[in-house]
Design an enzyme around this catalytic site. Sequence first.
Site: not given
Length: 265
Positions: A14-17, A19, A21, A142, A155
Amino acid sequence: MTQIDLTARTALVTGSTQGIGAAIAAGLARAGARVAVNGRTASSVDAALDRLRADVPGADLVAAPGDVTTEDGLAAVRDAVPHVDVLVNNLGIFEARPALEITDDEWRRFFEVNVLAAVRLTRAYLPAMTAQGWGRVLNVASDSAVVIPAEMIHYGMSKTALLAVSRGFAKEAAGTGVTVNSVIAGPTHTGGVEDFVYSLVDRDLPWDEAQREFMRRHRPQSLLQRLIEPEEIAHMVVYLASPLASATTGGAVRVDGGYVDAILP
C-alpha cells in the site's frame, strides 16, 4: 549464498507510488514476486508502474489503485488483487502539530490512516493466507513508535498502535505458517527531505556532508550518522517477506540506523 526467491508469490504494497513503498515494490519485484502497486488514483499508480518497469525490466506488476482508508477503496483493491501472499501495509501520513493543538478529528484521521487501514487489509487477506499455510503481513512502523516526537505525538501514537496490532495478529496466525511483523524505519531519505535538511544546515554543503551535519546536529542519537535510503528499508522488508524469515513473527524489527537508544524496541 542463498538467494531470496519470491517467484509465484503475489505481494500488495500500500502507498507504493513513491518513497519507501516504491522501493519495497521494486525490491519484491526483483525477488520475483508479482507486485500490486497501490495509490489513491489510477494516474499515480500508472506513473509508478512505468517507473518500476524501467527500474526492474520484466517485472510482473499489477495496478491496484484505491484509497484503502475507505471500504470502497479496499473493495477496488481487492477486485484488482483478490489473493495476496505478502501484504505490506506501508501507507502512512505524518505532520508536525503542537500537542495541545491536535484536534479530535486529527487524532481520528491519524488512527484511521495509519492503523485502521492496516487492520482492515489484514482482516481481508489474512484468512486465505492461514488457509493455505503460508503468508506474510508486514506493517511499516517508525522510530516514532518508540521515541515519541514531541512535535507530532498523534503520529507517534499511531505507530505505537501499529506495533500492538502486529503482535496481536501474529498471535491470531500462530502455528499457521503465516508470520506478522512490523518494521521500525528510522530517519529516511524520502521526497522533500533534502529541502528540509537544507533548511537547517548550510545550503552550500554537498548533500553527503549536509545530511551528516543534519544528523549530527538534529538527530544525534543515530549511530548510522546519515539518513537511511528507502532501498535499505526495502531490503529488510524483502527478507521478512521471504521463506528465510520463517521463524521471525510477532516482532518489531528495526531498520533505524541505531536511532532508538535501546537494546529492544
